[in-house]
Motif scaffolding. Structure first.
Motif, PDB file in Angstrom:
ATOM      1  N   ALA A 119       0.807  -1.228   0.000  1.00 34.73           N
ATOM      2  CA  ALA A 119       0.000   0.000   0.000  1.00 34.73           C
ATOM      3  C   ALA A 119       0.835   1.271   0.000  1.00 34.73           C
ATOM      4  O   ALA A 119       0.285   2.366   0.016  1.00 34.73           O
ATOM      5  N   ILE A 120       2.156   1.147  -0.022  1.00 31.52           N
ATOM      6  CA  ILE A 120       3.024   2.318  -0.192  1.00 31.52           C
ATOM      7  C   ILE A 120       3.845   2.088  -1.457  1.00 31.52           C
ATOM      8  O   ILE A 120       4.716   1.223  -1.492  1.00 31.52           O
ATOM      9  N   ALA A 121       3.542   2.838  -2.508  1.00 32.12           N
ATOM     10  CA  ALA A 121       4.159   2.657  -3.829  1.00 32.12           C
ATOM     11  C   ALA A 121       3.926   1.245  -4.354  1.00 32.12           C
ATOM     12  O   ALA A 121       4.675   0.753  -5.183  1.00 32.12           O
ATOM     13  N   ASP A 122       2.893   0.604  -3.848  1.00 34.23           N
ATOM     14  CA  ASP A 122       2.514  -0.749  -4.228  1.00 34.23           C
ATOM     15  C   ASP A 122       1.013  -0.907  -3.999  1.00 34.23           C
ATOM     16  O   ASP A 122       0.416  -0.120  -3.248  1.00 34.23           O
ATOM     17  N   PRO A 123       0.392  -1.933  -4.591  1.00 28.62           N
ATOM     18  CA  PRO A 123      -1.042  -2.150  -4.361  1.00 28.62           C
ATOM     19  C   PRO A 123      -1.340  -2.494  -2.905  1.00 28.62           C
ATOM     20  O   PRO A 123      -0.460  -2.876  -2.139  1.00 28.62           O
ATOM     21  N   GLY A 124      -2.607  -2.381  -2.538  1.00 28.30           N
ATOM     22  CA  GLY A 124      -3.046  -2.787  -1.208  1.00 28.30           C
ATOM     23  C   GLY A 124      -3.966  -1.809  -0.521  1.00 28.30           C
ATOM     24  O   GLY A 124      -4.654  -2.170   0.443  1.00 28.30           O
ATOM     25  N   SER A 125      -3.994  -0.566  -0.986  1.00 32.38           N
ATOM     26  CA  SER A 125      -4.827   0.435  -0.322  1.00 32.38           C
ATOM     27  C   SER A 125      -6.294   0.038  -0.285  1.00 32.38           C
ATOM     28  O   SER A 125      -6.991   0.284   0.701  1.00 32.38           O
ATOM     29  N   SER A 126      -6.774  -0.582  -1.368  1.00 35.91           N
ATOM     30  CA  SER A 126      -8.184  -0.975  -1.413  1.00 35.91           C
ATOM     31  C   SER A 126      -8.505  -2.008  -0.346  1.00 35.91           C
ATOM     32  O   SER A 126      -9.602  -2.011   0.229  1.00 35.91           O
ATOM     33  N   VAL A 127      -7.553  -2.886  -0.062  1.00 34.58           N
ATOM     34  CA  VAL A 127      -7.760  -3.918   0.961  1.00 34.58           C
ATOM     35  C   VAL A 127      -7.788  -3.276   2.349  1.00 34.58           C
ATOM     36  O   VAL A 127      -8.607  -3.640   3.203  1.00 34.58           O
ATOM     37  N   VAL A 128      -6.914  -2.317   2.564  1.00 37.23           N
ATOM     38  CA  VAL A 128      -6.885  -1.626   3.850  1.00 37.23           C
ATOM     39  C   VAL A 128      -8.183  -0.851   4.061  1.00 37.23           C
ATOM     40  O   VAL A 128      -8.776  -0.879   5.146  1.00 37.23           O
ATOM     41  N   ARG A 129      -8.663  -0.156   3.025  1.00 40.05           N
ATOM     42  CA  ARG A 129      -9.928   0.571   3.131  1.00 40.05           C
ATOM     43  C   ARG A 129     -11.078  -0.380   3.445  1.00 40.05           C
ATOM     44  O   ARG A 129     -11.955  -0.084   4.262  1.00 40.05           O
ATOM     45  N   ALA A 130     -11.074  -1.540   2.780  1.00 46.25           N
ATOM     46  CA  ALA A 130     -12.128  -2.522   3.014  1.00 46.25           C
ATOM     47  C   ALA A 130     -12.103  -3.027   4.451  1.00 46.25           C
ATOM     48  O   ALA A 130     -13.151  -3.228   5.068  1.00 46.25           O
ATOM     49  N   ALA A 131     -10.905  -3.245   4.991  1.00 43.69           N
ATOM     50  CA  ALA A 131     -10.793  -3.703   6.377  1.00 43.69           C
ATOM     51  C   ALA A 131     -11.389  -2.679   7.338  1.00 43.69           C
ATOM     52  O   ALA A 131     -12.135  -3.028   8.265  1.00 43.69           O
ATOM     53  N   HIS A 132     -11.080  -1.416   7.126  1.00 44.41           N
ATOM     54  CA  HIS A 132     -11.654  -0.382   7.994  1.00 44.41           C
ATOM     55  C   HIS A 132     -13.173  -0.350   7.862  1.00 44.41           C
ATOM     56  O   HIS A 132     -13.885  -0.189   8.864  1.00 44.41           O
ATOM     57  N   ALA A 133     -13.678  -0.501   6.651  1.00 47.90           N
ATOM     58  CA  ALA A 133     -15.123  -0.474   6.443  1.00 47.90           C
ATOM     59  C   ALA A 133     -15.815  -1.638   7.139  1.00 47.90           C
ATOM     60  O   ALA A 133     -16.961  -1.505   7.586  1.00 47.90           O
ATOM     61  N   LEU A 134     -15.123  -2.771   7.239  1.00 48.43           N
ATOM     62  CA  LEU A 134     -15.696  -3.968   7.868  1.00 48.43           C
ATOM     63  C   LEU A 134     -15.424  -4.041   9.364  1.00 48.43           C
ATOM     64  O   LEU A 134     -15.856  -4.990  10.025  1.00 48.43           O
ATOM     65  N   GLY A 135     -14.705  -3.074   9.895  1.00 48.56           N
ATOM     66  CA  GLY A 135     -14.388  -3.101  11.315  1.00 48.56           C
ATOM     67  C   GLY A 135     -13.299  -4.089  11.677  1.00 48.56           C
ATOM     68  O   GLY A 135     -13.223  -4.573  12.810  1.00 48.56           O
ATOM     69  N   ILE A 136     -12.434  -4.399  10.704  1.00 51.28           N
ATOM     70  CA  ILE A 136     -11.313  -5.320  10.927  1.00 51.28           C
ATOM     71  C   ILE A 136     -10.089  -4.503  11.314  1.00 51.28           C
ATOM     72  O   ILE A 136      -9.755  -3.527  10.640  1.00 51.28           O
ATOM     73  N   GLU A 137      -9.430  -4.892  12.383  1.00 53.22           N
ATOM     74  CA  GLU A 137      -8.259  -4.148  12.848  1.00 53.22           C
ATOM     75  C   GLU A 137      -7.111  -4.277  11.848  1.00 53.22           C
ATOM     76  O   GLU A 137      -6.811  -5.380  11.370  1.00 53.22           O
ATOM     77  N   VAL A 138      -6.484  -3.160  11.538  1.00 57.32           N
ATOM     78  CA  VAL A 138      -5.347  -3.123  10.612  1.00 57.32           C
ATOM     79  C   VAL A 138      -4.065  -2.929  11.415  1.00 57.32           C
ATOM     80  O   VAL A 138      -3.953  -1.981  12.203  1.00 57.32           O
ATOM     81  N   VAL A 139      -3.088  -3.825  11.226  1.00 58.00           N
ATOM     82  CA  VAL A 139      -1.853  -3.794  12.006  1.00 58.00           C
ATOM     83  C   VAL A 139      -0.653  -3.739  11.059  1.00 58.00           C
ATOM     84  O   VAL A 139      -0.315  -4.748  10.429  1.00 58.00           O
ATOM     85  N   PRO A 140       0.006  -2.585  10.929  1.00 59.43           N
ATOM     86  CA  PRO A 140       1.226  -2.533  10.105  1.00 59.43           C
ATOM     87  C   PRO A 140       2.413  -3.092  10.886  1.00 59.43           C
ATOM     88  O   PRO A 140       2.615  -2.755  12.055  1.00 59.43           O
ATOM     89  N   LEU A 141       3.177  -3.945  10.244  1.00 57.92           N
ATOM     90  CA  LEU A 141       4.356  -4.523  10.878  1.00 57.92           C
ATOM     91  C   LEU A 141       5.613  -3.768  10.455  1.00 57.92           C
ATOM     92  O   LEU A 141       5.643  -3.109   9.414  1.00 57.92           O
ATOM     93  N   VAL A 142       6.649  -3.907  11.249  1.00 55.59           N
ATOM     94  CA  VAL A 142       7.899  -3.185  11.008  1.00 55.59           C
ATOM     95  C   VAL A 142       8.712  -3.888   9.915  1.00 55.59           C
ATOM     96  O   VAL A 142       8.853  -5.108   9.913  1.00 55.59           O
ATOM     97  N   GLY A 143       9.224  -3.085   8.994  1.00 56.92           N
ATOM     98  CA  GLY A 143      10.062  -3.608   7.923  1.00 56.92           C
ATOM     99  C   GLY A 143      10.488  -2.489   7.003  1.00 56.92           C
ATOM    100  O   GLY A 143      10.136  -1.326   7.216  1.00 56.92           O
ATOM    101  N   PRO A 144      11.256  -2.796   5.955  1.00 58.72           N
ATOM    102  CA  PRO A 144      11.830  -1.748   5.105  1.00 58.72           C
ATOM    103  C   PRO A 144      10.803  -1.068   4.209  1.00 58.72           C
ATOM    104  O   PRO A 144       9.939  -1.720   3.626  1.00 58.72           O
TER     105      PRO A 144
END
Length: 258
Positions: A119-144
């Motif tokens: 979701a940063i310079a790559d696909p995935g934003s739509s999935v993150v938006r969908a998770a928020h809409a469904l009340g699913i907790e979004v957890v970003p993990l640490v990495g490069p």
């Protein structure tokens, strides 16, 4: 009537930045132990590329036992039109909610891209938006995250910056866009970051040196986190006085600044 199972979480799982490179960056050097441990226990995935995800999980399995064998992992690719055109536009019409059905049944889901943070310079934003809409907790993990690592290494303004994606491939359009970004950087002080397909890196660098004013600042960060990593930063006038010795065949981030 039985209660609904607790919802799973959507984990944003970063991957090493060596996708497509001949040299392995080393999983333990790129990702902290906790990120690897969480990735090892996830069995449901939404991904840009199923093949690269299996390769990533195979590497994870050398560090931590996988909760399910590779052939048993549930890996769902984003539709081709989504990961080719990008899904950051909320009005794009793609509904990612069906991809998160397992989370509604209590399963954690990992979102992953070919390299870096999804979701940063790559696909995935739509999935993150969908998770928020469904009340699913979004957890970003640490990495490069290549953009932020390059920005930190460039010496350019890290308080005000923008990622503008890819520049036009044709010479005329590219030169016009470079001049627009240079003017914006000079007027506002905002650092402009962009990327290119590695086989076009050399042509992009040549175009930058031909188009930018000598008083602008240019930084190029190649192979971030890889053993061959090189960062060159300075005034364009100085770039022209010395030959660049950069591994431009590797993924690179380009930055223009005041």
């Amino acid at each position: 009537m039985s209660a609904a199972p607790p919802r799973g979480k959507l984990y944003l799982v970063p991957t090493p930045l060596d996708f497509g490179c001949e040299v392995d960056a080393g999983l333990g050097a790129a990702l902290p132990e906790q990120t690897i441990a969480i990735a090892a226990r996830i069995t449901h995935w939404v991904t840009e590329n199923a093949k690269s995800t299996r390769a990533f999980l195979k590497r994870v399995g050398t560090q931590q036992p996988l909760a399910a064998a590779l052939q048993e992992q549930r890996i769902t690719e984003l539709p081709r039109e989504v990961h080719k055109k990008g899904d950051h536009d909320a009005g794009g019409g793609f509904d990612a909610k069906p991809l998160l059905a397992a989370a509604l049944q209590g399963q954690d889901i990992g979102l992953v891209s070919e390299a870096g943070m999804p979701a940063i310079a790559d696909p995935g934003s739509s999935v993150v938006r969908a998770a928020h809409a469904l009340g699913i907790e979004v957890v970003p993990l640490v990495g490069p995250i290549s953009l932020l690592l390059a920005l930190a290494a460039s010496g350019l303004n890290g308080q005000n910056f923008a990622f503008v994606g890819y520049l036009p491939a044709d010479v005329t359009g590219r030169a016009q866009r470079i001049r627009e970004l240079e003017a914006l950087a000079q007027k506002t002080g905002q650092t402009q970051l962009f990327i290119e397909t590695p086989y076009r890196n050399a042509a992009l660098l040549q175009g930058l040196l031909q188009t930018l004013k000598g008083t602008s600042r240019l930084a190029v960060c190649c192979g971030i986190t890889l053993p061959q990593q090189r960062v060159q930063s300075g005034l364009v006038a100085d770039w022209k006085q010395r030959a660049a010795t950069l591994p431009l065949e590797l993924p690179a981030v380009f930055l223009i600044g005041k």
